[in-house]
Structure formats: C-alpha cells, structure tokens
Design a protein around this motif. Structure first.
Motif, PDB file in Angstrom:
ATOM      1  N   ALA A   1      -1.905 -68.265 -20.209  1.00  0.00           N
ATOM      2  CA  ALA A   1      -1.569 -66.966 -19.613  1.00  0.00           C
ATOM      3  C   ALA A   1      -0.255 -66.450 -20.175  1.00  0.00           C
ATOM      4  N   ALA A   2       0.718 -67.349 -20.380  1.00  0.00           N
ATOM      5  CA  ALA A   2       2.000 -66.927 -20.952  1.00  0.00           C
ATOM      6  C   ALA A   2       1.820 -66.448 -22.389  1.00  0.00           C
ATOM      7  N   ILE A   3       1.017 -67.165 -23.161  1.00  0.00           N
ATOM      8  CA  ILE A   3       0.751 -66.774 -24.555  1.00  0.00           C
ATOM      9  C   ILE A   3       0.030 -65.434 -24.592  1.00  0.00           C
ATOM     10  N   LEU A   4      -0.939 -65.266 -23.760  1.00  0.00           N
ATOM     11  CA  LEU A   4      -1.703 -64.024 -23.718  1.00  0.00           C
ATOM     12  C   LEU A   4      -0.837 -62.851 -23.262  1.00  0.00           C
ATOM     13  N   ALA A   5       0.045 -63.094 -22.308  1.00  0.00           N
ATOM     14  CA  ALA A   5       0.932 -62.029 -21.826  1.00  0.00           C
ATOM     15  C   ALA A   5       1.885 -61.584 -22.933  1.00  0.00           C
ATOM     16  N   SER A   6       2.390 -62.549 -23.708  1.00  0.00           N
ATOM     17  CA  SER A   6       3.306 -62.168 -24.793  1.00  0.00           C
ATOM     18  C   SER A   6       2.559 -61.455 -25.917  1.00  0.00           C
TER      19      SER A   6
ATOM     20  N   VAL B   1      -7.491 -70.521 -13.169  1.00  0.00           N
ATOM     21  CA  VAL B   1      -7.457 -69.416 -14.138  1.00  0.00           C
ATOM     22  C   VAL B   1      -7.180 -68.101 -13.430  1.00  0.00           C
ATOM     23  N   ALA B   2      -7.833 -67.880 -12.298  1.00  0.00           N
ATOM     24  CA  ALA B   2      -7.616 -66.633 -11.552  1.00  0.00           C
ATOM     25  C   ALA B   2      -6.176 -66.527 -11.070  1.00  0.00           C
TER      26      ALA B   2
ATOM     27  N   ALA C   1      -8.395 -61.907 -16.390  1.00  0.00           N
ATOM     28  CA  ALA C   1      -8.908 -63.240 -16.067  1.00  0.00           C
ATOM     29  C   ALA C   1     -10.101 -63.614 -16.932  1.00  0.00           C
ATOM     30  N   ASP C   2     -10.947 -62.644 -17.305  1.00  0.00           N
ATOM     31  CA  ASP C   2     -12.119 -62.984 -18.114  1.00  0.00           C
ATOM     32  C   ASP C   2     -11.716 -63.447 -19.510  1.00  0.00           C
ATOM     33  N   VAL C   3     -10.632 -62.890 -20.069  1.00  0.00           N
ATOM     34  CA  VAL C   3     -10.146 -63.343 -21.375  1.00  0.00           C
ATOM     35  C   VAL C   3      -9.510 -64.712 -21.243  1.00  0.00           C
ATOM     36  N   LEU C   4      -8.731 -64.898 -20.198  1.00  0.00           N
ATOM     37  CA  LEU C   4      -8.058 -66.177 -19.980  1.00  0.00           C
ATOM     38  C   LEU C   4      -9.058 -67.299 -19.717  1.00  0.00           C
ATOM     39  N   SER C   5     -10.166 -67.001 -19.054  1.00  0.00           N
ATOM     40  CA  SER C   5     -11.153 -68.041 -18.746  1.00  0.00           C
ATOM     41  C   SER C   5     -11.852 -68.559 -19.992  1.00  0.00           C
ATOM     42  N   ARG C   6     -11.857 -67.789 -21.057  1.00  0.00           N
ATOM     43  CA  ARG C   6     -12.511 -68.233 -22.294  1.00  0.00           C
ATOM     44  C   ARG C   6     -11.623 -69.139 -23.141  1.00  0.00           C
ATOM     45  N   MET C   7     -10.359 -69.228 -22.792  1.00  0.00           N
ATOM     46  CA  MET C   7      -9.419 -70.054 -23.548  1.00  0.00           C
ATOM     47  C   MET C   7      -9.438 -71.476 -23.003  1.00  0.00           C
TER      48      MET C   7
END
Length: 147
Positions: A104-109, A79-80, A90-96
C-alpha cells in the motif's frame, strides 16, 4: 407272505384322472416349495475400512478448504484495511503479493504524482478573475480591450 408280513404294506399312488397342464402344475409346486427350498440371497458385505477411508479423505479435503477460505478472508480484511489507511484502490492492492501494508505504501507513492493535478469542472475556460479596482480604473481611462 411271511416275508412280507414284517414289512409295511406299500400304498399305491392314486392315479389322477384329470390331466394337468405342466404350466399350471409348475407354478403351484414352485410357490409351495420356494420358502422351504430357496436359499437366502447373499447380502452385500459393507467394507467398513473402505468407507472409513472415503469419509476420512472427504474430511481432510473439507478441513483444507476451510483453512484456505479462512486465509483468503484474513488476507482480504488486511488488504481492505491497508488500502483504506493508504488511500489506494483495494482491488489493485489485492492483486499484489506480499505484505499489504508495504504494498500500500509503494502504491501510494507511485500514485502520488497523478493525484497532484487539480480537478477542473469547467469546459477548459480560464477561471474568472475577481475585479480589481486599480485595473478597472486603468481600463476606464485608457480603454481596455474588453468593454
């Protein structure tokens, strides 16, 4: 007496003239007789099968918690890395749940439009414009608003 001649003469017990108290006599005789008459206390028998099952269960729990900890560390590392590559928190991505790279790609878009705005460090005032020579000349001839 002929009948008694074959037998051993019996000795009479001597009578004691000193009277002993029963409380004092019992401990003395008890102390003397304890090592000879006392039965050893039964030892607690160790149930080795139960002990084995107990330690085997503990070992299984420890192994499972070790596997869980290793999996959590691997996920945190991936995740990091994905968050660093995509430039997302990273804290938002770790909850997914799911694959960190895809998330990460979805979150970035999803965060891209929010990042499009410029950051201003002023108090909301319009930026100062650079002086243009023609504009300055027109202001001098006709009298500008800001003189």
């Amino acid at each position: 007496m002929a009948e008694n001649a074959g037998q051993k003469p019996q000795q009479a017990e001597p009578e004691t003239t000193v009277a002993k108290e029963p409380q004092q006599a019992e401990p003395e005789t008890t102390v003397a007789k304890e090592p000879q008459q006392a039965e050893p206390e039964p030892r607690q028998r160790t149930d080795w099968k139960a002990e084995c099952r107990k330690w085997e269960e503990r070992a299984k729990r420890s192994e499972q918690s070790l596997r869980d900890l290793k999996a959590a560390n691997e996920r945190a590392a991936s995740v990091a890395e994905a968050a660093r590559k995509a430039g997302v928190p990273a804290d938002v991505l770790s909850r997914m749940e799911g694959d960190p790279e895809e998330n990460a790609a979805i979150l970035a878009s999803a965060l891209a439009p929010a990042r499009g705005y410029k950051v201003t460090r002023d108090a909301g005032e319009p930026p100062a414009q650079a002086a243009e020579p023609m504009r300055e000349a027109a202001r001098a001839l006709f009298g500008g608003r800001n003189q």
